[in-house]
Design an enzyme around this catalytic site. Structure first.
Site, mmCIF file in Angstrom:
data_model
loop_
_atom_site.group_PDB
_atom_site.id
_atom_site.type_symbol
_atom_site.label_atom_id
_atom_site.label_comp_id
_atom_site.label_asym_id
_atom_site.label_seq_id
_atom_site.Cartn_x
_atom_site.Cartn_y
_atom_site.Cartn_z
ATOM 1 N N GLY A 207 0.830 -1.199 0.000
ATOM 2 C CA GLY A 207 0.000 0.000 0.000
ATOM 3 C C GLY A 207 0.862 1.245 0.000
ATOM 4 N N GLY A 210 1.597 5.477 4.662
ATOM 5 C CA GLY A 210 0.607 6.011 5.591
ATOM 6 C C GLY A 210 -0.709 5.285 5.630
ATOM 7 C CB THR A 211 -2.293 2.706 3.554
ATOM 8 O OG1 THR A 211 -1.113 1.936 3.274
ATOM 9 C CG2 THR A 211 -2.519 3.695 2.411
ATOM 10 N N GLY A 212 -1.264 2.306 6.873
ATOM 11 C CA GLY A 212 -1.430 1.500 8.088
ATOM 12 C C GLY A 212 -0.818 0.125 8.035
ATOM 13 C CB THR A 214 4.072 -0.141 10.541
ATOM 14 O OG1 THR A 214 4.940 -0.031 9.412
ATOM 15 C CG2 THR A 214 4.880 -0.486 11.772
ATOM 16 C CD GLU A 430 -4.938 30.915 -6.369
ATOM 17 O OE1 GLU A 430 -5.702 29.925 -6.488
ATOM 18 O OE2 GLU A 430 -3.712 30.851 -6.536
#
Length: 610
Positions: A207, A210-212, A214, A430
């Protein structure tokens, strides 16, 4: 070598200080408290004959005499001769001796030891202690050198304070189900073995960062009541050849002794890259480490009861032998969370934080498409920090909304003050983005327009999709091209081509990259047809890891450039037409921006309805 020299010098200094301290203590112990006059033995005899002596204390060969006036004297006699014999030799009057008190004091063994033996024995003891310390250090250095091939894997403590379970991981339902089977297999393997099922040898978590990955591995450690070893892929490889393979062998040897157990290798792509891609050939240290991992996972020796969990965000570079069944039997893909998962993740991270009553977690989840679990955790943390800086007792909705922009774009640059002309140019730029995004049907909704500097941007237009999308159409891409060029076109139309600024450089780069992908990757060019152009090859040479191989001719390359320019030209024309026909709306947006500097979604939509 330098550390060893420093350690030896330190021990020498410490030993010398200890020796000097003990010598000073012994000297102070033997030193009398009051100074006593030393006299000869004949003077003692004369004082006895004169009736001046009151008492005599005999301690070995030393005499301590006390006179009638209370003063004391000391003297010494010959060794092996009694005091009575000394007096007889000096022909002392026996009548005079009757008035003198004679006391014989026997020396204790401890006093004798301290006074005679210890001063000679102490240096030898200090030298022996010094050599013992030196030998211990040499043995420690040798053991560390011999332990160089031992793995540095840490064992996750059972029932630890920071224990994490699947309840603490939101979203990724399919991944948790797959891993729950592994945990259940370790807890009760009988029901699987009765059906002939074999325990999977490896599970690969894939993945984006930061998708989890670990976090899921830590949850497996918390759920499974078995030993859990965790190590990073980079910890296998050192500067010495063969250390990585030795550490792999040591890790699996430790794991087999405690089977059933789990080994977690984080960032396995550090050692698991495809072999033959480097310059070192078969002698590359990383390849030797990978070969040992392959053998340990599925070689001649049985590897029962040891499950290998691994995590990577680069599965495309892994060696095919590592991914085959028998090694990593399961590959679990962790996608970025959808809106429901984002809401659940936000609730978990906000569990122990005081939130104000106006906080709407669902609305925060809607405004964070594409955020990973780590981004959402950072968002909540930034909101808490911002509330503390404002001396608030609770985290409000304003802090969380501002944290979204901080995570996306960076902090506000309050010291980056624009002059009036730059503010006007930024406002039209902008406003051009926002107006075209509002008018085109396939563009994302405008949530915020601001001319306050954040990160590297002088201003920004925050566009977010109304729902999570997994596929995008050509119409969406074409509208995105027009929106990207909206600021550039607005500057050109209002101030003239000669007054264009560098503010549009990032927009032009993004638009060019998107147009190139439309032509070369997505097959969305009517002229060039449904095929891809260019091959991405992984190679490591002089620090460059990605090589774009050309699988087309120079003529086709020219046609690709022409098609990219055509797409950008069409997008520019669409933006120009919309700005020209809606000039009053553009001016209205600019007027509000120059006055308030920021326009939120509700205010922007009300402005467009007017």
């Amino acid at each position: 070598m330098k550390n060893a020299t420093k350690s030896i010098t330190k021990n020498l200094v410490v030993s010398l200080l200890v020796f000097l301290t003990l010598a000073a203590l012994l000297a102070a112990w033997n030193l009398p408290t009051t100074k006593i006059k030393s006299v000869t033995i004949s003077e003692i005899v004369n004082q006895i004959n004169a009736g001046q002596l009151k008492s005599v204390e005999i301690s070995g060969d030393k005499l301590t005499a006390e006179l009638q006036d209370g003063s004391k004297e000391t003297s010494s006699k010959e060794p092996g001769q009694s005091f009575t014999e000394v007096l007889a030799n000096y022909q002392t009057d026996p009548a005079k001796m009757q008035g003198v008190t004679i006391t014989v004091k026997e020396e204790s063994g401890w006093s004798t030891f301290l006074g005679t033996v210890l001063p000679f024995l102490l240096p030898f003891l200090l030298v022996a202690v010094f050599f013992w310390i030196m030998m211990r250090q040499v043995q420690g250095a040798n053991s560390r050198a011999m332990a160089f091939g031992a793995s540095g894997a840490r064992e996750y403590p059972k029932n630890g304070k920071d224990r994490i379970t699947f309840k603490d991981v939101a979203g990724v339902k399919e991944a948790k189900e797959e891993l729950m089977e592994v945990v259940e297999f370790l807890k009760s393997p009988k029901k699987f073995i009765q059906l002939g099922a074999k325990i999977p040898k490896g599970v690969l978590l894939m993945g984006s960062p930061g998708t989890g990955k670990t976090l899921l591995a830590r949850a497996v450690a918390g759920e499974a009541n078995v030993p859990f070893f965790h190590i990073s892929g980079s910890e296998f490889v050192e500067m010495f050849v063969g250390v990585g393979a030795s550490r792999v062998r040591d890790l699996f040897t430790r794991a087999k002794k405690q089977a059933p157990c789990i080994i977690f290798i984080d960032e396995i792509d550090a050692v698991g890259r495809q072999r033959g891609a480097g310059l070192g050939g078969s002698h590359d240290e990383r390849e030797q480490t990978l070969n040992q991992i392959l053998v340990e996972m599925d070689g001649f020796d049985p590897n029962a009861g040891v499950i290998v969990l691994a995590a990577t965000n680069r599965p495309d570079v892994l060696d095919p032998a590592l991914l085959r069944p028998g090694r990593f039997d399961r590959r679990i893909v962790l996608d970025p969370p959808d809106i429901g998962d984002r809401e659940a993740i936000l609730n978990i991270h906000a569990k122990n934080k005081p939130l104000a009553k106006d906080v709407n977690i669902r609305r925060i989840a809607e405004r964070t498409p594409g955020f990973s679990g780590a981004d959402l955790a950072n968002l909540i943390n930034e909101g808490a920090i911002l509330a503390a800086r404002r001396n608030k007792k609770e985290i409000g909705m304003d802090e969380l909304i501002e944290s979204i922009e901080k995570v996306l774009l960076g902090p506000e640059r309050k010291s980056h003050i624009l002059n009036e002309q730059e503010r006007k140019v930024t406002a039209y730029h902008e406003a051009g983005h926002a107006l075209i995004a509002h008018l085109l049907p396939n563009a994302d909704d405008v949530h915020k327009v601001s001319i306050i500097s954040r990160g590297m941007a002088a201003g920004y237009t925050l566009k977010l999709p109304s729902e999570d999308k997994h596929m995008h159409s050509k119409a969406e891409f074409l509208d995105d091209l027009a929106v990207s060029l909206g600021g550039y076109v607005a500057e050109s139309e209002i101030f003239g081509a000669a007054q264009l600024t560098t503010g549009a450089s990032s927009d032009l780069r993004q638009a060019t990259q998107l147009a190139r992908r439309l032509v070369t990757d997505y097959g969305m060019s009517d002229k060039l047809g449904p095929r891809t152009y260019g091959e991405k090859e992984e190679m490591i040479f002089l620090g460059k890891e990605m090589h774009h191989g050309r699988d087309y001719s120079e003529k086709v390359a020219e046609e690709i450039d022409v098609e990219i320019s055509r797409l950008l030209g069409d997008a520019k024309e669409v933006a120009r037409r919309l700005i020209d026909t809606n000039r009053p709306k553009l001016d209205k947006i600019v007027a509000v921006l120059l006055e308030k500097e920021t326009i939120e979604k509700e205010a922007f939509e009300a402005l467009m309805k007017e």
